[in-house]
Enzyme design. Structure first.
Site, PDB file in Angstrom:
ATOM      1  N   HIS A 180      37.098 -16.707  37.580  1.00 59.49           N
ATOM      2  CA  HIS A 180      37.150 -17.494  36.340  1.00 59.49           C
ATOM      3  C   HIS A 180      37.222 -18.997  36.623  1.00 59.49           C
ATOM      4  CE1 HIS A 180      37.524 -14.325  33.200  1.00 59.49           C
ATOM      5  NE2 HIS A 180      37.840 -13.606  34.247  1.00 59.49           N
ATOM      6  N   THR A 181      36.630 -19.403  37.737  1.00 56.48           N
ATOM      7  CA  THR A 181      36.573 -20.843  38.048  1.00 56.48           C
ATOM      8  C   THR A 181      35.318 -21.487  37.475  1.00 56.48           C
ATOM      9  OG1 THR A 181      35.530 -20.298  40.155  1.00 56.48           O
ATOM     10  CG2 THR A 181      37.911 -20.668  40.188  1.00 56.48           C
ATOM     11  N   GLY A 224      24.652  -1.757  36.520  1.00 54.11           N
ATOM     12  CA  GLY A 224      25.871  -1.633  35.727  1.00 54.11           C
ATOM     13  C   GLY A 224      27.112  -1.397  36.565  1.00 54.11           C
ATOM     14  N   ALA A 225      27.037  -1.705  37.862  1.00 55.41           N
ATOM     15  CA  ALA A 225      28.172  -1.473  38.764  1.00 55.41           C
ATOM     16  C   ALA A 225      28.832  -2.778  39.187  1.00 55.41           C
ATOM     17  CB  ALA A 225      27.708  -0.696  39.995  1.00 55.41           C
ATOM     18  N   LEU A 274      27.308  -5.343  40.398  1.00 54.77           N
ATOM     19  CA  LEU A 274      26.614  -5.945  41.542  1.00 54.77           C
ATOM     20  C   LEU A 274      25.457  -6.830  41.086  1.00 54.77           C
ATOM     21  CD1 LEU A 274      26.561  -2.753  43.787  1.00 54.77           C
ATOM     22  CD2 LEU A 274      28.087  -4.718  44.002  1.00 54.77           C
ATOM     23  N   SER A 317      21.056  -7.034  37.088  1.00 53.32           N
ATOM     24  CA  SER A 317      20.292  -7.765  36.070  1.00 53.32           C
ATOM     25  C   SER A 317      19.734  -9.061  36.657  1.00 53.32           C
ATOM     26  CB  SER A 317      21.176  -8.052  34.852  1.00 53.32           C
ATOM     27  OG  SER A 317      22.331  -8.770  35.207  1.00 53.32           O
ATOM     28  N   GLU A 368      18.731 -14.588  30.938  1.00 60.90           N
ATOM     29  CA  GLU A 368      19.841 -13.666  30.655  1.00 60.90           C
ATOM     30  C   GLU A 368      20.707 -14.186  29.506  1.00 60.90           C
ATOM     31  OE1 GLU A 368      21.285 -11.460  33.783  1.00 60.90           O
ATOM     32  OE2 GLU A 368      22.978 -10.652  32.683  1.00 60.90           O
ATOM     33  N   ASP A 370      25.701 -15.135  39.360  1.00 59.87           N
ATOM     34  CA  ASP A 370      24.810 -13.992  39.564  1.00 59.87           C
ATOM     35  C   ASP A 370      23.450 -14.426  40.101  1.00 59.87           C
ATOM     36  OD1 ASP A 370      26.940 -12.832  38.330  1.00 59.87           O
ATOM     37  OD2 ASP A 370      25.852 -12.096  36.579  1.00 59.87           O
TER      38      ASP A 370
HETATM   39  P1  ADP Z   1      24.810  -5.404  36.438  1.00 60.66           P
HETATM   40  O1  ADP Z   1      24.038  -6.676  36.388  1.00 60.66           O
HETATM   41  O2  ADP Z   1      26.202  -5.613  36.880  1.00 60.66           O
HETATM   42  O3  ADP Z   1      24.132  -4.349  37.251  1.00 60.66           O
HETATM   43  P2  ADP Z   1      24.138  -5.424  33.676  1.00 60.66           P
HETATM   44  O4  ADP Z   1      24.580  -4.630  32.514  1.00 60.66           O
HETATM   45  O5  ADP Z   1      24.245  -6.909  33.597  1.00 60.66           O
HETATM   46  O6  ADP Z   1      24.903  -4.859  34.955  1.00 60.66           O
HETATM   47  O7  ADP Z   1      22.615  -5.118  33.976  1.00 60.66           O
HETATM   48  C1  ADP Z   1      22.159  -3.789  34.077  1.00 60.66           C
HETATM   49  C2  ADP Z   1      20.860  -3.640  33.310  1.00 60.66           C
HETATM   50  O8  ADP Z   1      19.802  -4.298  34.037  1.00 60.66           O
HETATM   51  C3  ADP Z   1      20.400  -2.210  33.175  1.00 60.66           C
HETATM   52  O9  ADP Z   1      20.984  -1.608  32.039  1.00 60.66           O
HETATM   53  C4  ADP Z   1      18.904  -2.371  33.012  1.00 60.66           C
HETATM   54  O10 ADP Z   1      18.587  -2.739  31.694  1.00 60.66           O
HETATM   55  C5  ADP Z   1      18.604  -3.574  33.897  1.00 60.66           C
HETATM   56  N1  ADP Z   1      18.164  -3.146  35.244  1.00 60.66           N
HETATM   57  C6  ADP Z   1      18.798  -3.300  36.409  1.00 60.66           C
HETATM   58  N2  ADP Z   1      18.086  -2.786  37.436  1.00 60.66           N
HETATM   59  C7  ADP Z   1      16.958  -2.284  36.895  1.00 60.66           C
HETATM   60  C8  ADP Z   1      15.807  -1.625  37.423  1.00 60.66           C
HETATM   61  N3  ADP Z   1      15.656  -1.366  38.716  1.00 60.66           N
HETATM   62  N4  ADP Z   1      14.850  -1.265  36.533  1.00 60.66           N
HETATM   63  C9  ADP Z   1      14.969  -1.524  35.224  1.00 60.66           C
HETATM   64  N5  ADP Z   1      16.016  -2.137  34.677  1.00 60.66           N
HETATM   65  C10 ADP Z   1      17.011  -2.515  35.500  1.00 60.66           C
HETATM   66 MG    MG Z   2      24.450  -8.314  35.096  1.00 64.52          MG
END
Ligand code: ADP
Ligand code: MG
Length: 380
Positions: free
Chosen positions: A33-34, A123-124, A126, A129, A161, A173
């Site tokens: 949170h910086t 969605g982990a 990492l 997106s 984004e 990110d």
């Molecule tokens: P994070 O960025 O932490 O993984 P987010 O919710 O910000 O989580 O982003 C995940 C979203 O990015 C997924 O729900 C999907 O819409 C998109 N995404 C990520 N990787 C892929 C991929 N290989 N193919 C299609 N969409 C992807």
């Molecule tokens: Mg993300």
């Protein structure tokens, strides 16, 4: 991944891709949170990526597919792309990049076929997106014969984004995916922003324990922390907390409401920990860096109050295990993942033991992922 991508591209579109780009996921190493307080943060690009292949297409259409999502999405290539919904929502990441290109003085690509493959869990925490955005942006620029400074590509993807997808992420990110380098961390001064790399001793390994928990009120809690930080800055007479120092915040203890004092103290001490981590790593001292990581977590736990019993449990387990330099929540907190930095001697069996203990306590297993550093985004 590359061979798989080319084979899948041929199977889907009946020809070879013209351009392939790859962009890695990232971990927040330290600097919690910086970012919106004008401070600094260290991130690390990992050895898991999103890969994108594109080829020009005679028709004025953008056709997009991903191996992790069913179907192919077709969008007219004439105008600014429309936002997708339902099962096509994932395409908003590459389409958001296309939408943002003119804002950065860049042209939109003509019609193309697009395919993404990935070994980066999405969605982990990492940042799959940002990886998807960076790989898409590099592919689109190469396809349309354009070049842009890496800073511009990072800002372009962040804009996609923030404004098209509608997620208010900070610059970590995209900055780490864009500027990452194997055996290095990415140092970001969020004002500017400015990017640099810091060598990381080769022995460092990363383990991520994703709890898949998320506080029901997480958006409101982020907003509250943001508000508390801005109120503390105002009371301290600075524009942003990065302009205060640990000493000036401690000296203001009696002037600040208790909650604002705690938030401000976390932020200014966290920024100091980022600097101390850079110094420790420049000296090759993973032990000292690890202690700073764990101290960061304790500050989240007690001062910023963005940890949870699940995250605290994992950190407690990890820091008492052998071969662990340090552990902390990685990301916004209020759920999510814990990152541990270990030596190569930390083994699967130990990670499993931590996950087992967590499962006994909380009744569900965290997802465990092992990672190393990897290079930042690039054309393949
Ligand atoms: P994070 O960025 O932490 O993984 P987010 O919710 O910000 O989580 O982003 C995940 C979203 O990015 C997924 O729900 C999907 O819409 C998109 N995404 C990520 N990787 C892929 C991929 N290989 N193919 C299609 N969409 C992807
Ligand atoms: Mg993300």
């Amino acid at each position: 991944m590359k061979e798989q991508l080319i084979a899948s591209f041929r199977a889907r579109y009946g020809r070879d891709p013209a351009v392939i780009a790859r962009a890695p996921g990232r971990l927040e190493f330290i600097g919690n949170h910086t970012d919106y307080n004008g401070g600094t943060v260290l991130g690390v690009s990992i050895d898991r990526s999103v890969w994108v292949a594109v080829a020009p297409r005679a028709e004025a259409e953008w056709r997009l597919g991903s191996e992790t999502h069913a179907g192919t999405i077709t969008v007219p290539a004439a105008d600014a792309p429309a936002k997708q919904s339902g099962a096509a929502r994932w395409a908003n990441y590459p389409l958001g990049v296309i939408a943002a290109l003119p804002k950065f003085g860049l042209r939109r690509p003509a019609g193309f076929d697009f395919l993404a493959v990935s070994d980066l869990p999405s969605g982990a925490g990492l940042s799959s997106s940002a990886a998807l955005e960076l790989a898409s942006a590099l592919a689109f620029l190469a396809l349309s014969g354009q070049q842009a400074p890496r800073e511009t590509v990072v800002q372009l993807c962040r804009s996609a984004e923030n404004n098209f997808v509608g997620v208010p992420c900070g610059v970590l990110d995209q900055g780490v995916s864009g500027f990452g380098r194997e055996h290095h961390l990415v140092f970001i001064d969020c004002r500017g922003p400015k990017f640099a790399t810091v060598p990381l001793p080769e022995a460092a390994r990363f383990w991520v324990f994703n709890t898949h928990t998320k506080h029901a009120l997480v958006d409101g809690l982020y907003a509250a922390r943001h508000r508390e930080c801005m109120a503390a800055a105002k009371a301290l007479g600075v524009a942003l907390l990065a302009d205060a120092t640990p000493a000036s915040v401690l000296a203001a203890r009696d002037r600040l409401p208790p909650l604002e004092f705690k938030r401000a103290r976390h932020v200014v001490e966290e920024i100091a920990r980022v600097d101390a981590t850079v110094l420790a790593l420049r000296a090759g001292d993973l032990v000292a860096a690890g202690k700073l990581l764990t101290a960061s977590h304790r500050s989240s736990q007690t001062l910023f109050e963005n940890s949870t019993p699940e995250l605290d449990f994992l950190v407690d387990q990890l820091v008492s295990a052998p071969h662990v330099f340090g552990a902390r929540l990685s990301g916004g907190g209020f759920g999510g993942a814990v990152m541990a930095v270990t030596s190569p001697e930390f083994m699967d069996a130990q990670a499993t033991a931590v996950a087992d203990a967590y499962a006994r306590r909380f009744g569900s297993r965290p997802e465990v992922l092992r990672a190393q550093t990897g290079d930042g985004a690039g054309l393949v």
